[in-house]
Design a protein around this motif. Structure first.
Motif, PDB file in Angstrom:
ATOM      1  N   MET A  42       0.828  -1.198   0.000  1.00 26.31           N
ATOM      2  CA  MET A  42       0.000   0.000   0.000  1.00 26.31           C
ATOM      3  C   MET A  42       0.864   1.250   0.000  1.00 26.31           C
ATOM      4  O   MET A  42       0.634   2.196  -0.773  1.00 26.31           O
ATOM      5  N   LEU A  43       1.893   1.282   0.840  1.00 27.19           N
ATOM      6  CA  LEU A  43       2.773   2.441   0.918  1.00 27.19           C
ATOM      7  C   LEU A  43       3.509   2.666  -0.403  1.00 27.19           C
ATOM      8  O   LEU A  43       3.681   3.810  -0.842  1.00 27.19           O
ATOM      9  N   ALA A  44       3.925   1.573  -1.035  1.00 35.58           N
ATOM     10  CA  ALA A  44       4.623   1.688  -2.322  1.00 35.58           C
ATOM     11  C   ALA A  44       3.699   2.258  -3.389  1.00 35.58           C
ATOM     12  O   ALA A  44       4.102   3.093  -4.218  1.00 35.58           O
ATOM     13  N   ALA A  45       2.427   1.820  -3.380  1.00 35.19           N
ATOM     14  CA  ALA A  45       1.452   2.320  -4.355  1.00 35.19           C
ATOM     15  C   ALA A  45       1.146   3.793  -4.125  1.00 35.19           C
ATOM     16  O   ALA A  45       0.863   4.542  -5.068  1.00 35.19           O
ATOM     17  N   LEU A  46       1.196   4.235  -2.879  1.00 35.35           N
ATOM     18  CA  LEU A  46       0.897   5.620  -2.534  1.00 35.35           C
ATOM     19  C   LEU A  46       2.075   6.558  -2.774  1.00 35.35           C
ATOM     20  O   LEU A  46       1.911   7.785  -2.750  1.00 35.35           O
ATOM     21  N   GLU A  47       3.246   6.021  -3.023  1.00 39.93           N
ATOM     22  CA  GLU A  47       4.457   6.848  -3.118  1.00 39.93           C
ATOM     23  C   GLU A  47       4.352   7.968  -4.148  1.00 39.93           C
ATOM     24  O   GLU A  47       4.658   9.133  -3.838  1.00 39.93           O
ATOM     25  N   PRO A  48       3.912   7.705  -5.398  1.00 41.26           N
ATOM     26  CA  PRO A  48       3.814   8.821  -6.355  1.00 41.26           C
ATOM     27  C   PRO A  48       2.778   9.858  -5.945  1.00 41.26           C
ATOM     28  O   PRO A  48       2.932  11.053  -6.225  1.00 41.26           O
ATOM     29  N   PHE A  49       1.728   9.426  -5.274  1.00 47.03           N
ATOM     30  CA  PHE A  49       0.700  10.342  -4.793  1.00 47.03           C
ATOM     31  C   PHE A  49       1.256  11.245  -3.695  1.00 47.03           C
ATOM     32  O   PHE A  49       1.044  12.456  -3.692  1.00 47.03           O
ATOM     33  N   ARG A  50       2.010  10.668  -2.784  1.00 42.14           N
ATOM     34  CA  ARG A  50       2.561  11.432  -1.659  1.00 42.14           C
ATOM     35  C   ARG A  50       3.600  12.453  -2.117  1.00 42.14           C
ATOM     36  O   ARG A  50       3.891  13.409  -1.405  1.00 42.14           O
ATOM     37  N   ALA A  51       4.134  12.247  -3.304  1.00 36.61           N
ATOM     38  CA  ALA A  51       5.182  13.146  -3.811  1.00 36.61           C
ATOM     39  C   ALA A  51       4.625  14.477  -4.293  1.00 36.61           C
ATOM     40  O   ALA A  51       5.375  15.432  -4.499  1.00 36.61           O
ATOM     41  N   THR A  52       3.297  14.578  -4.468  1.00 37.86           N
ATOM     42  CA  THR A  52       2.703  15.823  -4.953  1.00 37.86           C
ATOM     43  C   THR A  52       2.449  16.787  -3.793  1.00 37.86           C
ATOM     44  O   THR A  52       2.100  16.369  -2.691  1.00 37.86           O
ATOM     45  N   ASN A  53       2.606  18.058  -4.055  1.00 38.50           N
ATOM     46  CA  ASN A  53       2.478  19.062  -2.995  1.00 38.50           C
ATOM     47  C   ASN A  53       1.039  19.302  -2.564  1.00 38.50           C
ATOM     48  O   ASN A  53       0.789  19.778  -1.460  1.00 38.50           O
ATOM     49  N   THR A  54       0.084  18.986  -3.444  1.00 38.14           N
ATOM     50  CA  THR A  54      -1.319  19.296  -3.142  1.00 38.14           C
ATOM     51  C   THR A  54      -2.075  18.126  -2.516  1.00 38.14           C
ATOM     52  O   THR A  54      -3.238  18.270  -2.163  1.00 38.14           O
ATOM     53  N   SER A  55      -1.445  16.978  -2.395  1.00 36.28           N
ATOM     54  CA  SER A  55      -2.150  15.798  -1.907  1.00 36.28           C
ATOM     55  C   SER A  55      -2.312  15.825  -0.390  1.00 36.28           C
ATOM     56  O   SER A  55      -1.507  16.406   0.338  1.00 36.28           O
ATOM     57  N   GLY A  56      -3.391  15.193   0.069  1.00 36.40           N
ATOM     58  CA  GLY A  56      -3.621  15.008   1.491  1.00 36.40           C
ATOM     59  C   GLY A  56      -3.790  13.529   1.772  1.00 36.40           C
ATOM     60  O   GLY A  56      -4.310  12.788   0.934  1.00 36.40           O
ATOM     61  N   LEU A  57      -3.356  13.082   2.931  1.00 36.13           N
ATOM     62  CA  LEU A  57      -3.398  11.649   3.225  1.00 36.13           C
ATOM     63  C   LEU A  57      -3.684  11.403   4.698  1.00 36.13           C
ATOM     64  O   LEU A  57      -3.029  11.973   5.578  1.00 36.13           O
TER      65      LEU A  57
END
Length: 391
Positions: free
Chosen positions: A311-326
């Motif tokens: 799950m963390l690996a799949a989220l990695e490109p998403f977490r790299a964006t400045n506008t994302s929230g998690l």
């Protein structure tokens, strides 16, 4: 199912009395039928709208209902005899809780917005669009037309003047919120602040217990059955097979609209259906473990823990964006933002000492950033609740 249908009005009254929820009446878009925007059984699409007031009169939350998918004629035909395939079987009123709540105390940032729940009756995360109707089974694969019809109607009812807007959803509806996020922004005024919220919709292309990807095969069938390819994000399908564009990890790389992801690292639906699906677990060795982690063997627990790493690996490109929230908690649950207790109540999970209602509100209004990952192991977060699901 019939018994539940009979009990629903009484259950709604009880919810209103005990919790104080507003029973929001259904709106069936009968005019959309002529455009071919229909549920699996050919009935009209539907939504529930609780109108905004005061400072929220020009703000909108459109929440897409969840409920899995159907991948072939047999499963879609079964589905059309349920409320997930026919508006004729839907409850007439719906209680709004969590992110849709009209209660200022429990939903301080969005309580007075126009709040909409779009009902799910197509089985494709609102992506299907096939003109032909199977004469033998009378199935209509028109999920994308449903989405369009709902948006057109809401725009006519004031959403065209939106100042702030959120497209959200739970489970398959949360996936729809991701898949249609940029499209949602494109139909609204350029001056509007538009963002999306996915609650338990970050389905990953994870390896199952045999090392395969049964979910990828399943999505391939969904896409073929519903004719989804042309309605998935072009930025993804231009470089990947359609089934791969049902996985958010591939879509978020090119998304333009800010997205907030609420998800459980040990998502109960994903553990059951992606990690250890029945089609793979032929000897049913995972039956007990999937339901209750206390019944897992040490080896199974290691495998479950490994799913979090996927799950963390799949989220990695998403977490790299400045506008994302998690908001990634370590709970064993699925869909949390639609519950009053979990969204902001005392039983709600916390990540970084923050509840999801505050996290999403802070992120939307850009009062602060929020991209927090919970402690790493099973049962490490004492604020995790029991399972709750919309599916």
């Amino acid at each position: 199912m019939v018994r539940l249908k009979q009990l629903w009005p009484s259950l709604m009254v009880l919810a209103v009395l005990v919790i104080g929820a507003r029973a929001v009446p259904i709106t069936k878009l009968e005019s959309a039928v002529a455009k071919g925007a229909v549920c699996l059984d050919g009935s009209a699409p539907a939504y529930h709208l609780d109108k905004g007031s005061g400072s929220g009169v020009n703000n909108w939350i459109v929440h897409m209902e969840g409920g899995g998918w159907c991948a072939d004629t047999a499963s879609c035909e079964e589905r059309k005899s349920l409320m997930k395939g026919s508006s004729e079987l839907m409850n007439e009123d719906f209680g709004f809780f969590g992110i849709l709540s009209g209660n200022q105390t429990s939903n301080p940032d969005f309580y007075n917005w126009n709040r909409v729940k779009v009902r799910y009756c197509d089985g494709s995360s609102f992506t299907g669009d096939i003109e032909a109707v199977d004469p033998a089974h009378k199935l209509y694969f028109r999920g994308f037309r449903i989405w369009q019809a709902a948006m057109d109607d809401l725009m006519a009812k004031g959403m065209s003047n939106a100042q702030n807007a959120i497209l959200s959803g739970c489970s398959a509806g949360a996936l729809a919120a991701i898949l249609h996020c940029d499209r949602f922004k494109s139909i609204l005024p350029e001056t509007a602040k538009v963002k999306c919220v996915s609650d338990a919709g970050f389905f990953i292309n994870g390896k199952d217990i045999n090392g395969g990807s049964s979910m990828e095969s399943y999505y391939s069938k969904v896409a073929a059955t519903h004719g989804s390819a042309k309605n998935l994000p072009v930025s993804c399908t231009s470089s990947m097979k359609p089934e791969l564009c049902f996985f958010p990890e591939n879509v978020v790389k090119t998304m333009q609209t800010p997205l907030f992801v609420i998800n459980a690292a040990f998502d109960s639906w994903q553990i059951k259906n992606i990690l250890a699906p029945t089609v793979v677990d032929k000897h049913k060795e995972w039956n007990k473990c999937k339901q209750d982690f206390k019944k897992c063997t040490p080896t199974q627990l290691q495998t479950v823990q490994g799913y979090r790493e996927q799950m963390l690996a799949a989220l990695e490109p998403f977490r790299a964006t400045n506008t994302s929230g998690l908001f990634l908690d370590s709970c064993h649950t699925h869909c949390q933002g639609g519950s009053a207790a979990l969204w902001s109540g005392p039983q709600g999970p916390q990540v970084g000492k923050t509840k999801m209602a505050k996290a999403v509100g802070e992120w939307f209004y850009e009062r602060s950033t929020f991209q927090n990952v919970d402690c790493p192991s099973l049962n490490c977060n004492p604020t995790c609740p029991g399972a709750t699901t919309e599916d």
